[in-house]
Motif scaffolding. Sequence first.
Motif, short mmCIF file in Angstrom:
data_model
loop_
_atom_site.label_atom_id
_atom_site.label_comp_id
_atom_site.label_asym_id
_atom_site.label_seq_id
_atom_site.Cartn_x
_atom_site.Cartn_y
_atom_site.Cartn_z
N GLU A 18 -3.03 3.19 -5.07
CA GLU A 18 -2.64 2.93 -6.47
C GLU A 18 -1.14 2.63 -6.58
O GLU A 18 -0.73 1.71 -7.29
N ALA A 19 -0.33 3.39 -5.85
CA ALA A 19 1.12 3.17 -5.88
C ALA A 19 1.45 1.79 -5.33
O ALA A 19 2.30 1.06 -5.87
N GLY A 20 0.77 1.41 -4.25
CA GLY A 20 0.99 0.08 -3.67
C GLY A 20 0.62 -1.04 -4.63
O GLY A 20 1.33 -2.04 -4.75
N ILE A 21 -0.49 -0.86 -5.34
CA ILE A 21 -0.93 -1.86 -6.32
C ILE A 21 0.13 -2.03 -7.41
O ILE A 21 0.47 -3.16 -7.79
N ARG A 22 0.66 -0.92 -7.90
CA ARG A 22 1.69 -1.00 -8.94
C ARG A 22 2.94 -1.73 -8.42
O ARG A 22 3.53 -2.55 -9.14
N LEU A 23 3.32 -1.47 -7.19
CA LEU A 23 4.48 -2.14 -6.59
C LEU A 23 4.22 -3.64 -6.45
O LEU A 23 5.08 -4.47 -6.76
N ALA A 24 3.02 -4.00 -5.99
CA ALA A 24 2.67 -5.42 -5.83
C ALA A 24 2.68 -6.14 -7.16
O ALA A 24 3.17 -7.27 -7.27
N GLN A 25 2.17 -5.48 -8.21
CA GLN A 25 2.14 -6.10 -9.54
C GLN A 25 3.55 -6.33 -10.07
O GLN A 25 3.77 -7.22 -10.89
N LYS A 26 4.51 -5.53 -9.61
CA LYS A 26 5.91 -5.70 -10.01
C LYS A 26 6.65 -6.69 -9.10
O LYS A 26 7.85 -6.93 -9.28
N GLY A 27 5.94 -7.24 -8.10
CA GLY A 27 6.58 -8.18 -7.17
C GLY A 27 7.36 -7.52 -6.06
O GLY A 27 8.09 -8.19 -5.32
N LYS A 28 7.21 -6.21 -5.90
CA LYS A 28 7.92 -5.48 -4.83
C LYS A 28 7.02 -5.45 -3.59
O LYS A 28 6.44 -4.42 -3.23
N PHE A 29 6.91 -6.62 -2.95
CA PHE A 29 5.91 -6.77 -1.90
C PHE A 29 6.22 -6.00 -0.63
O PHE A 29 5.30 -5.50 0.02
N LYS A 30 7.47 -5.90 -0.25
CA LYS A 30 7.82 -5.16 0.97
C LYS A 30 7.46 -3.68 0.81
O LYS A 30 6.84 -3.08 1.70
N GLU A 31 7.82 -3.10 -0.33
CA GLU A 31 7.48 -1.70 -0.58
C GLU A 31 5.96 -1.53 -0.70
O GLU A 31 5.40 -0.53 -0.22
N ALA A 32 5.31 -2.51 -1.32
CA ALA A 32 3.85 -2.45 -1.44
C ALA A 32 3.20 -2.50 -0.07
O ALA A 32 2.23 -1.78 0.20
N GLU A 33 3.74 -3.34 0.82
CA GLU A 33 3.19 -3.44 2.17
C GLU A 33 3.24 -2.07 2.86
O GLU A 33 2.28 -1.66 3.51
N GLU A 34 4.35 -1.39 2.72
CA GLU A 34 4.48 -0.06 3.34
C GLU A 34 3.44 0.92 2.78
O GLU A 34 2.81 1.68 3.54
N ALA A 35 3.24 0.86 1.46
CA ALA A 35 2.25 1.74 0.84
C ALA A 35 0.84 1.40 1.33
O ALA A 35 0.05 2.31 1.64
N PHE A 36 0.53 0.11 1.40
CA PHE A 36 -0.81 -0.29 1.84
C PHE A 36 -1.03 0.04 3.32
O PHE A 36 -2.14 0.41 3.71
N GLU A 37 0.01 -0.12 4.14
CA GLU A 37 -0.11 0.26 5.55
C GLU A 37 -0.41 1.76 5.68
O GLU A 37 -1.22 2.17 6.51
N HIS A 38 0.23 2.55 4.83
CA HIS A 38 -0.03 3.99 4.81
C HIS A 38 -1.47 4.26 4.38
O HIS A 38 -2.17 5.10 4.97
N ALA A 39 -1.92 3.54 3.34
CA ALA A 39 -3.30 3.71 2.85
C ALA A 39 -4.31 3.35 3.94
O ALA A 39 -5.32 4.04 4.13
N VAL A 40 -4.03 2.26 4.68
CA VAL A 40 -4.92 1.84 5.77
C VAL A 40 -4.91 2.86 6.91
O VAL A 40 -5.95 3.15 7.52
N ALA A 41 -3.74 3.44 7.19
CA ALA A 41 -3.66 4.47 8.22
C ALA A 41 -4.51 5.68 7.85
O ALA A 41 -5.17 6.29 8.70
#
Length: 199
Positions: A18-41
């Motif tokens: 959810e945090a990654g989605i919010r970051l992506a929607q704000k255009g903060k793709f690098k931070e979103a990538e880190e969140a999604f990598e954590h979610a995938v882990a």
Amino acid sequence: CQQPRQHKVVRSSDPVLEAGIRLAQKGKFKEAEEAFEHAVALHPNDPRALTALGQVQEQLAKLPESIETFRRVIVLDPFSADAHVNLGIALGDQADLAAALQEGLAATHLAPGSAGAHFLCGRLLSDLGKRKEARAEFREVLDIAPGYAEALNYWAELEGDEGNRPMQESLLKRYVKLRPDRATAWVQLGHVLDRKSVV
């Protein structure tokens, strides 16, 4: 084959995702990538987390990584039309148009009523010079979703390339009604009307 990305990942109970989605929607793709990598882990077999990661990787122009991530989604969920569309877009962005089209066709087979899948096929067929087939796909998109503005825009471009000014004019008029803020479309329509007045 750039197609607009919307981060409409299915809502989950995973706060990291959810945090990654919010970051992506704000255009903060690098931070979103880190969140999604954590979610995938945390959840390596979660198609939602992988899809979100793949979309952000594509936004960051990490196309090989994005393609690999979307392939993982298809392994987990081979009957997901959206997964095939996502892979098709990424392959198209990497200029592998034939492979991208195969994914688009797989998506239309799995979900015949998906306007997005037919639009992807139309774009790719147009890029491959298969204009008759592209027209049929754009027509299908608009039958499914009459307000799908980008299908009108790309179809108008195809007709303009072929010199079919009346059809280009008709499609552009429909497009600017749906997207009155698109200045370039108004300019294109103006050029078509100018040529018409000269003839």
